[in-house]
Design an enzyme around this catalytic site. Sequence first.
Site, mmCIF file in Angstrom:
data_model
loop_
_atom_site.group_PDB
_atom_site.id
_atom_site.type_symbol
_atom_site.label_atom_id
_atom_site.label_comp_id
_atom_site.label_asym_id
_atom_site.label_seq_id
_atom_site.Cartn_x
_atom_site.Cartn_y
_atom_site.Cartn_z
ATOM 1 N N ASP A 1 0.805 -1.092 0.126
ATOM 2 C CA ASP A 1 -0.048 0.051 0.091
ATOM 3 C C ASP A 1 0.897 1.138 0.114
ATOM 4 O O ASP A 1 2.212 1.043 0.475
ATOM 5 C CB ASP A 1 -0.878 0.021 1.173
ATOM 6 N N PHE A 2 0.438 2.369 -0.363
ATOM 7 C CA PHE A 2 1.128 3.607 -0.427
ATOM 8 C C PHE A 2 1.050 4.617 0.601
ATOM 9 O O PHE A 2 1.790 4.610 1.740
ATOM 10 C CB PHE A 2 1.137 4.648 -1.798
ATOM 11 N N ASP A 3 -0.101 5.231 0.951
ATOM 12 C CA ASP A 3 -0.434 6.100 1.789
ATOM 13 C C ASP A 3 -0.470 5.530 3.201
ATOM 14 O O ASP A 3 -1.430 4.542 3.290
ATOM 15 C CB ASP A 3 -1.609 6.925 1.811
ATOM 16 N N LYS B 1 -8.236 -4.438 -3.975
ATOM 17 C CA LYS B 1 -6.795 -4.671 -4.123
ATOM 18 C C LYS B 1 -6.466 -6.071 -4.476
ATOM 19 O O LYS B 1 -5.370 -6.578 -4.948
ATOM 20 C CB LYS B 1 -6.231 -4.135 -2.795
ATOM 21 N N GLY C 1 -5.272 3.373 -3.468
ATOM 22 C CA GLY C 1 -6.245 4.088 -4.090
ATOM 23 C C GLY C 1 -5.893 5.696 -4.041
ATOM 24 O O GLY C 1 -6.740 6.552 -4.436
ATOM 25 N N ASP D 1 -6.882 -2.451 2.400
ATOM 26 C CA ASP D 1 -5.950 -3.578 2.188
ATOM 27 C C ASP D 1 -6.242 -4.800 2.533
ATOM 28 O O ASP D 1 -5.648 -5.999 1.976
ATOM 29 C CB ASP D 1 -4.606 -3.175 3.115
#
Length: 211
Positions: free
Chosen positions: A7-9, A141, A96, A168
């Site tokens: 995941d990013f954020d 995801k 997202g 997630d």
Amino acid sequence: MQLVVFDFDGTLSEGEMIVELATKVGHRSQISEITEKSMRGEITFDESLDLRTDLLKGISKDDADRVYRNTYLRPGMGELLENLKEKNIKIAIITGGFSEGVEGALENSNVSVDWIVANDLLVDKGCLTGEVRGEFIHKSKREALEKICTMAKISIEDVVAIGDGANDIPMLEVAGLAIGFKPKEIVKEYCDVIVENTEELRGILTEKNVL
């Protein structure tokens, strides 16, 4: 393990890109509240994305670009990504969030990944329209991860998934190893391992012979 998907954020990056964008139009607190509700699973990701991006309407493309250029990975994450590449581990980011910010953060750390699945904010006459497009808007995801695995001919059992929020969960459920990075309470039961920082993540990946 052949693939690590992040995941990013809140995972690869400490902050929330959309919150930083919202600051430009005075909606930081509103978007933060919606983001937290989504991460806790109180509203769906689709609902939260629509509500949040609508509040970004009118931000100039120049201001948005400044946010993207000032998006960074967590300390130590750039080196971790490089170490994974040195071990011939494939890397994906499924978020997202927005592709330009993800790309900006990777450029700031001078690293690259194999796949980025993200969204894009639409622009008209030099300003954000409040609309969004992307492969991830109406998909989970899990679907994004399965598509990558199919393309790369990698078994999902050979995937490490790392995330922190409710959206997630679909990829954490199916991955061979599910790691929660400072996860929200609702996420914890879907994690094989929970870490609180980059150093602990490195330790787990080393212990599992991924690094």
